[in-house]
Design a protein around this motif. Structure first.
Motif, mmCIF file in Angstrom:
data_model
loop_
_atom_site.group_PDB
_atom_site.id
_atom_site.type_symbol
_atom_site.label_atom_id
_atom_site.label_comp_id
_atom_site.label_asym_id
_atom_site.label_seq_id
_atom_site.Cartn_x
_atom_site.Cartn_y
_atom_site.Cartn_z
ATOM 1 N N ALA A 1 25.795 -7.314 6.382
ATOM 2 C CA ALA A 1 27.214 -7.203 5.672
ATOM 3 C C ALA A 1 27.328 -5.951 4.803
ATOM 4 O O ALA A 1 28.169 -5.599 4.167
ATOM 5 N N LEU A 2 26.237 -4.917 5.004
ATOM 6 C CA LEU A 2 26.188 -3.972 3.882
ATOM 7 C C LEU A 2 27.504 -2.850 4.445
ATOM 8 O O LEU A 2 27.786 -2.831 5.650
ATOM 9 N N LEU A 3 27.954 -2.135 3.550
ATOM 10 C CA LEU A 3 28.995 -0.995 3.541
ATOM 11 C C LEU A 3 28.582 0.144 3.550
ATOM 12 O O LEU A 3 27.592 0.523 2.954
ATOM 13 N N ASP A 4 29.063 1.015 4.304
ATOM 14 C CA ASP A 4 28.628 2.373 4.656
ATOM 15 C C ASP A 4 29.279 3.303 3.400
ATOM 16 O O ASP A 4 29.969 2.493 2.657
ATOM 17 N N GLN A 5 28.869 4.449 3.354
ATOM 18 C CA GLN A 5 29.103 5.098 1.799
ATOM 19 C C GLN A 5 30.874 5.390 2.092
ATOM 20 O O GLN A 5 31.475 5.239 1.046
ATOM 21 N N PHE A 6 31.450 5.361 3.126
ATOM 22 C CA PHE A 6 32.881 5.775 3.410
ATOM 23 C C PHE A 6 33.578 4.545 2.944
ATOM 24 O O PHE A 6 34.463 4.622 2.035
ATOM 25 N N GLN A 7 33.066 3.334 3.374
ATOM 26 C CA GLN A 7 33.675 1.876 3.173
ATOM 27 C C GLN A 7 33.501 1.757 1.743
ATOM 28 O O GLN A 7 34.627 1.239 1.114
ATOM 29 N N ALA A 8 32.428 2.068 1.056
ATOM 30 C CA ALA A 8 32.399 1.709 -0.402
ATOM 31 C C ALA A 8 33.184 2.630 -1.240
ATOM 32 O O ALA A 8 33.818 2.120 -2.218
ATOM 33 N N SER A 9 33.275 3.841 -0.820
ATOM 34 C CA SER A 9 34.042 4.532 -1.601
ATOM 35 C C SER A 9 35.843 4.277 -1.500
ATOM 36 O O SER A 9 36.306 4.306 -2.462
ATOM 37 N N VAL A 10 35.963 3.880 0.009
ATOM 38 C CA VAL A 10 37.549 3.272 -0.146
ATOM 39 C C VAL A 10 37.706 2.248 -1.158
ATOM 40 O O VAL A 10 38.726 1.815 -1.707
ATOM 41 N N ILE B 1 38.929 -3.238 5.658
ATOM 42 C CA ILE B 1 38.077 -2.067 5.620
ATOM 43 C C ILE B 1 36.770 -2.272 6.490
ATOM 44 O O ILE B 1 36.531 -1.624 7.210
ATOM 45 N N LYS B 2 36.427 -3.624 6.713
ATOM 46 C CA LYS B 2 35.216 -3.677 7.851
ATOM 47 C C LYS B 2 35.290 -5.291 7.762
ATOM 48 O O LYS B 2 35.413 -6.269 7.101
ATOM 49 N N SER C 1 25.908 -3.750 -4.958
ATOM 50 C CA SER C 1 25.008 -4.267 -4.418
ATOM 51 C C SER C 1 25.398 -4.522 -2.888
ATOM 52 O O SER C 1 24.236 -4.748 -2.107
ATOM 53 N N LEU C 2 26.416 -4.332 -2.639
ATOM 54 C CA LEU C 2 26.865 -4.568 -1.160
ATOM 55 C C LEU C 2 26.890 -3.330 -0.040
ATOM 56 O O LEU C 2 26.752 -3.170 0.796
ATOM 57 N N SER C 3 26.719 -2.253 -0.996
ATOM 58 C CA SER C 3 26.973 -0.730 -0.397
ATOM 59 C C SER C 3 25.562 -0.287 0.125
ATOM 60 O O SER C 3 24.366 -0.607 -0.677
ATOM 61 N N ALA C 4 25.441 0.187 1.233
ATOM 62 C CA ALA C 4 24.135 0.972 1.782
ATOM 63 C C ALA C 4 23.777 1.901 0.997
ATOM 64 O O ALA C 4 22.393 2.288 0.502
ATOM 65 N N ALA C 5 24.520 2.465 -0.014
ATOM 66 C CA ALA C 5 24.173 3.466 -0.877
ATOM 67 C C ALA C 5 25.011 3.321 -2.103
ATOM 68 O O ALA C 5 26.006 2.729 -1.974
ATOM 69 N N PRO C 6 24.735 3.669 -3.508
ATOM 70 C CA PRO C 6 25.323 3.313 -4.649
ATOM 71 C C PRO C 6 27.002 3.940 -4.342
ATOM 72 O O PRO C 6 27.134 4.766 -3.996
ATOM 73 N N ALA C 7 27.959 2.946 -4.706
ATOM 74 C CA ALA C 7 29.171 3.460 -4.672
ATOM 75 C C ALA C 7 29.655 4.954 -5.190
ATOM 76 O O ALA C 7 30.369 5.522 -4.863
ATOM 77 N N ALA C 8 29.251 4.918 -6.415
ATOM 78 C CA ALA C 8 29.374 6.067 -7.268
ATOM 79 C C ALA C 8 28.960 7.174 -6.473
ATOM 80 O O ALA C 8 29.595 8.344 -6.601
ATOM 81 N N ALA C 9 27.731 7.093 -5.924
ATOM 82 C CA ALA C 9 27.181 8.268 -5.094
ATOM 83 C C ALA C 9 28.147 8.597 -3.975
ATOM 84 O O ALA C 9 28.388 9.841 -3.735
ATOM 85 N N ALA C 10 28.416 7.545 -3.560
ATOM 86 C CA ALA C 10 29.379 7.755 -2.164
ATOM 87 C C ALA C 10 30.746 8.492 -2.459
ATOM 88 O O ALA C 10 30.989 9.502 -1.817
ATOM 89 N N VAL C 11 31.424 8.281 -3.637
ATOM 90 C CA VAL C 11 32.469 8.731 -3.704
ATOM 91 C C VAL C 11 32.296 10.096 -4.500
ATOM 92 O O VAL C 11 33.034 11.120 -4.098
ATOM 93 N N GLU C 12 31.180 10.356 -5.019
ATOM 94 C CA GLU C 12 30.871 11.813 -5.522
ATOM 95 C C GLU C 12 30.640 12.929 -4.409
ATOM 96 O O GLU C 12 30.436 14.028 -4.376
ATOM 97 N N THR C 13 29.990 12.494 -3.254
ATOM 98 C CA THR C 13 29.753 13.259 -2.273
ATOM 99 C C THR C 13 30.590 14.110 -1.484
ATOM 100 O O THR C 13 30.518 15.473 -1.475
ATOM 101 N N ALA C 14 31.740 13.612 -1.306
ATOM 102 C CA ALA C 14 32.950 14.382 -0.876
ATOM 103 C C ALA C 14 33.343 15.532 -1.656
ATOM 104 O O ALA C 14 33.304 16.658 -1.243
#
Length: 677
Positions: A148-157, A200-201, A256-269
């Protein structure tokens, strides 16, 4: 809903995603550790799968889903890319392209991809062989499809939605044990949820849910403004739903549910955007506004509408020339001023209309990296393709026709030009051959060059084959320069291949290239040096619709000669004409060039230049060859609209089309290429 209304949009979007998949796969093959590329590939595949399922192309969606499963393992670092995986994914892309092409041709997009699916499934199971060993996957790979993990994009949304005041829920829905139509119940749940927010998923995926590939329960991540009670009530109002467990997510649980930390996912773009901003010299806010504006101001336009616009403007251009002629005859100030203003406005309009039809050659070039990669692999060669000038623009009508000639030139360079690894090492070269594909503007022309650093053309061998095939005699061959020998490879049926293969050796190719390019009003030349390589240079007109031309007279008839082929004009005296081996010649810039009588070529009924003591000439050029053409008189330069002669006049010698002049007369357009031998 009538899906046919969306078919055109689906085809355009699918082609865009397939091209992105090909390009990113090639980049990933060069740098297999770049997970950002894997994320991009996964997103393109995921979008393509969703579009295909929505349109009802199940085979397309199913194959994309299998490829997506493999990519999911890679992006979660549970599988490492290797040659077998790359080859299998590329085969999958080929199959997807074939399916989309079938849909374009009116088919259903169905195809037998059993072998590819089996290969993809063997990769998922880890039971395929690579270089004598088994592929290795992490121990928890078997649960990857159920995670049930979220990818970076889903977590950032989800995070951005929560920060803007929305609620994010994780919902587990369970249907009753004796439920007969589980897929229908799942659809009804999704319908309720999508009316209340944005899904979202889901796990399993929407496609698997539609095919009832789940036991009794499925999970959904949703962003909404509705309360937990509202959602629960709506879901439980659906019959045969046993339970609906809702969990309100916060930032901690999201991490805890995201494949990568959500904050990191948001900062990537934003980090990627910052690099672009610094290049463009803009701040973050201006970049955000700019990207939004570009997205909202870009639309797709049907090609037929552009063709109609060009035809209407062509008619207006003819009337403009007519008005200019009438104004010069009437000589009334108000009329002259109005016509001059109209001419300026129509000139600006002409530039806009022509630019609308201009397409970057990238639309043709972008399919060649994959082609060269596959050719190099089949020939066991190492080849690097370097593309420059892909943003150079050409008229759409030229773009549509130039693809196949360039394919022939590139295949010829890869097969005949670049040596094998062993041959290159023995010759003191790097084991990787380089093929340059470049495009650039020069005047009213675009040049496209294909250059490689291979073995070069053996002129003597080419000449021997040409003599053997009856292209020319030995005596004629002795008079040829090295460049003229090289041009013999464009003779019909000519081939230097020692054996016939899938790539070459059938004597079909370069003669087709020259024929096609000549029909477009261009020409192709080749230069080569033994042991150093070969360069093909293709010269093409910017547009085939509206051109600048010199209007001339032959007796009572008027003709147009494209300015792009004219070097200069002048007057010669009969006494300056030389006769060499029975051919009329003149001196021009320290050279002797042939003199061609246009009246004789076109069989003009009321003009004979042999009776003139002085005659006007036009010096024309085709590649590195020159010729002087005699004419009766010059009328002047003009913008003309090219019109086809129709299917009944396809083989008219030295005439490429016609145009309508301002006074309503029809003037034939001379083909300068046909006048130079």
């Amino acid at each position: 809903m009538d899906m046919n209304a969306y078919l055109s949009m689906f085809i355009d979007e699918s082609n865009d995603h397939l091209q992105a998949l090909n390009e990113n796969m090639l980049k990933l093959e060069s740098d297999p550790e770049d997970l950002s590329l894997v994320q991009s590939i996964f997103r393109s595949a995921h979008t393509l799968k969703g579009m295909s399922a929505t349109m009802g192309f199940e085979d397309l969606a199913s194959l994309t889903h299998e490829m997506e499963n493999v990519l999911d393992l890679v992006r979660n670092s549970k599988l490492s890319m290797d040659g077998f995986i790359f080859d299998t994914l590329f085969k999958g892309l080929d199959a997807l392209e074939a399916m989309v092409q079938d849909i374009i041709n009116g088919g259903t997009g169905k195809s037998d991809v059993t072998t590819i699916v089996q290969s993809l499934q063997s990769i998922l199971k880890g039971d395929y062989k690579v270089d004598g060993g088994s592929a290795t996957l992490s121990a928890d790979q078997s649960t990857a499809g159920e995670s049930a993990l979220l990818d970076q994009f889903q977590a950032s949304v989800l995070q951005q939605s929560m920060e803007s005041g929305h609620k994010a829920y994780y919902i587990k829905v369970t249907v009753t044990e004796n439920c007969v139509l589980k897929a229908a119940r799942a659809y009804m749940v999704f319908d309720v949820l999508e009316r209340s927010g944005e899904v979202i998923k889901s796990e399993p995926s929407v496609q698997d849910l539609e095919q009832e590939k789940f036991d009794q329960s499925f999970t959904v991540f949703i962003v909404t403004t509705a309360s937990e009670e509202e959602l629960t009530s709506k879901i439980m109002s659906i019959s045969e739903i046993e339970s609906a467990q809702l969990t309100l997510l916060d930032m901690e649980s999201l991490s805890s549910l995201s494949a990568a930390p959500a904050a990191a996912a948001v900062e990537t773009a934003p980090k990627v955007q910052t690099a672009t901003q610094s290049e463009n010299g803009r701040g973050a806010n201006s970049d955000k506004k700019s990207s939004t504006a570009v997205a909202s101001r870009t639309i797709r336009v049907d090609i037929e509408r552009l063709d109609t616009l060009m035809n209407l403007f062509s008619e207006m251009l003819i009337d403009r020339v007519r008005l200019e002629q009438l104004a010069s005859e009437i000589k009334r100030a108000e009329l002259t001023e109005t016509v001059e203003h109209m001419s300026r406005v129509s000139s600006d309009l002409q530039n806009i209309v022509l630019k609308l039809r201009m397409v970057p050659v990238d639309s043709v070039f972008n399919r060649f990296p994959r082609m060269v990669r596959d050719l190099a692999k089949s020939l066991d060669k190492k080849i690097e393709l370097v593309i420059t000038g892909a943003d150079t623009e050409l008229d759409r009508t030229v773009i549509d026709e130039i693809g196949d000639p360039l394919v022939h030139l590139l295949r010829n360079s890869v097969d005949h030009g670049i040596e094998t690894v062993q041959e290159r090492i023995a010759a003191g070269k790097s084991e990787t051959g380089t093929v340059h594909l470049r495009a650039f503007h020069s005047g009213n022309h675009v040049f496209i060059e294909v250059e490689e650093d291979g073995r070069g053309i053996n002129g003597e061998k080419v000449l021997g084959i040409a003599v053997k095939n009856g292209v020319l005699t030995k005596e004629e061959g002795k008079k040829l320069t090295q460049d003229e020998m090289n041009m013999l490879i464009f003779a019909p049926g000519f081939s230097t291949a020692d054996k016939v293969s899938d790539i070459s050796g059938r004597g079909v190719g370069l003669d087709v290239v020259r024929t096609k390019i000549t029909s477009l009003g261009g020409n192709v030349t080749v230069t080569s040096a033994m042991g150093k390589g070969t360069k093909f240079s293709v010269q093409l007109p910017l547009t085939l619709s509206i051109i600048s031309a010199m209007l001339i007279k032959l007796g009572s008839e008027k003709y147009a000669v494209p300015l792009s082929s004219i070097v200069e004009t002048g007057i010669i005296k009969r006494s300056s004409i030389l006769v060499v081996h029975g051919n009329r010649m003149i001196r021009f810039r320290d050279a002797i060039i042939p003199l061609v009588s246009l009246s004789q070529v076109l069989e003009s009924p009321d003009y004979d230049d042999s009776e003139e003591e002085e005659t006007e000439i036009i010096v024309i050029q085709k590649g590195d060859k020159w010729a002087a053409v005699t004419v009766d008189d010059f009328i002047g330069q003009s913008e003309i609209v090219l019109k086809s002669l129709g299917k009944y006049l396809t083989n008219t010698h030295a005439i490429s089309g016609a145009t309508i002049l301002g006074d309503g007369q029809v003037a034939l357009i001379v083909d300068p290429n046909a006048l130079i031998k």
